[in-house]
Design a protein around this motif. Structure first.
Motif, PDB file in Angstrom:
ATOM      1  N   ASP A  62      10.540  -4.918   8.034  1.00 17.26           N
ATOM      2  CA  ASP A  62      10.564  -6.362   7.798  1.00 17.26           C
ATOM      3  C   ASP A  62       9.128  -6.808   7.560  1.00 17.26           C
ATOM      4  OD1 ASP A  62      11.114  -9.060   7.669  1.00 17.26           O
ATOM      5  OD2 ASP A  62      11.522  -9.277   9.805  1.00 17.26           O
ATOM      6  N   PRO A  63       8.730  -6.973   6.282  1.00 24.77           N
ATOM      7  CA  PRO A  63       7.346  -7.366   5.991  1.00 24.77           C
ATOM      8  C   PRO A  63       7.067  -8.810   6.410  1.00 24.77           C
ATOM      9  CG  PRO A  63       8.504  -6.610   4.005  1.00 24.77           C
ATOM     10  CD  PRO A  63       9.511  -6.772   5.086  1.00 24.77           C
ATOM     11  N   THR A  64       5.866  -9.059   6.883  1.00 22.42           N
ATOM     12  CA  THR A  64       5.484 -10.404   7.295  1.00 22.42           C
ATOM     13  C   THR A  64       5.069 -11.266   6.106  1.00 22.42           C
ATOM     14  OG1 THR A  64       3.202  -9.665   7.689  1.00 22.42           O
ATOM     15  CG2 THR A  64       4.717  -9.647   9.583  1.00 22.42           C
ATOM     16  N   TYR A  65       4.783 -10.655   4.974  1.00 25.49           N
ATOM     17  CA  TYR A  65       4.226 -11.387   3.833  1.00 25.49           C
ATOM     18  C   TYR A  65       5.255 -11.723   2.749  1.00 25.49           C
ATOM     19  CZ  TYR A  65       4.191  -6.639   2.025  1.00 25.49           C
ATOM     20  OH  TYR A  65       4.563  -5.367   1.658  1.00 25.49           O
ATOM     21  N   LYS A  66       6.526 -11.377   2.967  1.00 26.11           N
ATOM     22  CA  LYS A  66       7.576 -11.723   2.005  1.00 26.11           C
ATOM     23  C   LYS A  66       8.917 -11.733   2.719  1.00 26.11           C
ATOM     24  CE  LYS A  66       7.912  -6.961   0.305  1.00 26.11           C
ATOM     25  NZ  LYS A  66       7.764  -6.084  -0.832  1.00 26.11           N
ATOM     26  N   ASP A  67       9.885 -12.396   2.095  1.00 28.01           N
ATOM     27  CA  ASP A  67      11.228 -12.482   2.673  1.00 28.01           C
ATOM     28  C   ASP A  67      11.997 -11.194   2.439  1.00 28.01           C
ATOM     29  OD1 ASP A  67      10.844 -15.090   3.514  1.00 28.01           O
ATOM     30  OD2 ASP A  67      11.604 -15.947   1.651  1.00 28.01           O
ATOM     31  N   GLY A  68      12.931 -10.934   3.319  1.00 28.46           N
ATOM     32  CA  GLY A  68      13.824  -9.796   3.165  1.00 28.46           C
ATOM     33  C   GLY A  68      13.241  -8.516   3.732  1.00 28.46           C
ATOM     34  N   TRP A  69      14.132  -7.586   4.046  1.00 29.47           N
ATOM     35  CA  TRP A  69      13.763  -6.267   4.518  1.00 29.47           C
ATOM     36  C   TRP A  69      13.466  -5.385   3.317  1.00 29.47           C
ATOM     37  CZ3 TRP A  69      13.839  -4.458   9.724  1.00 29.47           C
ATOM     38  CH2 TRP A  69      14.178  -5.430  10.659  1.00 29.47           C
ATOM     39  N   ASP A  70      12.759  -4.289   3.544  1.00 28.99           N
ATOM     40  CA  ASP A  70      12.337  -3.418   2.457  1.00 28.99           C
ATOM     41  C   ASP A  70      12.269  -1.975   2.946  1.00 28.99           C
ATOM     42  OD1 ASP A  70      11.476  -2.856  -0.121  1.00 28.99           O
ATOM     43  OD2 ASP A  70       9.700  -4.119  -0.003  1.00 28.99           O
ATOM     44  N   LEU A  71      12.271  -1.050   2.007  1.00 29.95           N
ATOM     45  CA  LEU A  71      11.980   0.334   2.361  1.00 29.95           C
ATOM     46  C   LEU A  71      10.509   0.431   2.743  1.00 29.95           C
ATOM     47  CD1 LEU A  71      13.791   2.297  -0.502  1.00 29.95           C
ATOM     48  CD2 LEU A  71      14.427   2.258   1.915  1.00 29.95           C
ATOM     49  N   PRO A  72      10.153   1.355   3.621  1.00 37.82           N
ATOM     50  CA  PRO A  72       8.736   1.534   3.914  1.00 37.82           C
ATOM     51  C   PRO A  72       8.020   2.095   2.690  1.00 37.82           C
ATOM     52  CG  PRO A  72      10.054   3.205   5.034  1.00 37.82           C
ATOM     53  CD  PRO A  72      11.015   2.254   4.388  1.00 37.82           C
ATOM     54  N   GLY A  73       6.779   1.690   2.534  1.00 49.30           N
ATOM     55  CA  GLY A  73       5.982   2.120   1.391  1.00 49.30           C
ATOM     56  C   GLY A  73       5.099   0.986   0.930  1.00 49.30           C
ATOM     57  N   GLY A  74       4.659   1.046  -0.308  1.00 51.45           N
ATOM     58  CA  GLY A  74       3.795  -0.015  -0.814  1.00 51.45           C
ATOM     59  C   GLY A  74       3.181   0.343  -2.148  1.00 51.45           C
TER      60      GLY A  74
END
Length: 157
Positions: free
Chosen positions: A30-42
């Motif tokens: 759950d990133p703090t800088y955008k809405d919604g959950w995401d896969l780990p990575g970047g």
């Protein structure tokens, strides 16, 4: 040579990892800088190979060192908002043991929470543009054939 290089288009590159637990659930952050959950990575840094970007991001965000398996899919994403187009990769992060799952915690302020979810729930939690890419990566886990996607949808070239 340098002049030609300076004129070539540059692509943004995202590198995510699909990690499952022994029950087949999917790891999301759950990133703090955008809405919604995401896969780990970047995002990959300049001149950084995508698979090594994924390894670095998991170390930075979750404090885990993993060995990346094969590429599950590569997705061309059209320009949107202020962003140019990008190539988004999803790599196979394998199956994490139950003891490893219990020890997972965010290691970076960019991540509020990390948790495993059943596939159906994970697909509901990720943002709309990520859903087809995650679905494709999960299909590849069954077929063993990596996919090239165009905005989340397989191209049959």
């Amino acid at each position: 040579m340098a002049e030609g290089n300076a004129r070539q288009a540059r692509k943004r590159v995202a590198a995510d990892v699909l990690i499952r637990d022994e029950a087949g659930r999917v790891l999301l952050v759950d990133p703090t800088y955008k809405d919604g959950w995401d896969l780990p990575g970047g995002m990959a840094e300049a001149n950084e190979p995508p698979h090594l970007a994924a390894v670095r991001e998991l170390d930075e965000e979750l404090g885990i060192k993993i060995t990346i398996g094969g590429m599950l899919c590569a997705d061309w994403v059209a320009p949107h908002g202020p962003w140019d187009d990008q190539i988004a990769f999803i790599f196979d992060g394998g199956v994490m043991s139950s003891s490893g799952c219990r020890e997972l915690t965010p290691a970076d302020p960019e991540v509020a929470e990390v948790r495993f979810f059943p596939v159906e729930v994970a697909l509901d939690l990720v943002r709309d543009h990520m859903r087809p890419r995650l679905q494709a990566a999960l299909r590849v886990m069954d077929t063993g054939h990596a996919l090239y996607l165009h905005e989340g949808h397989p191209l049959h070239l």
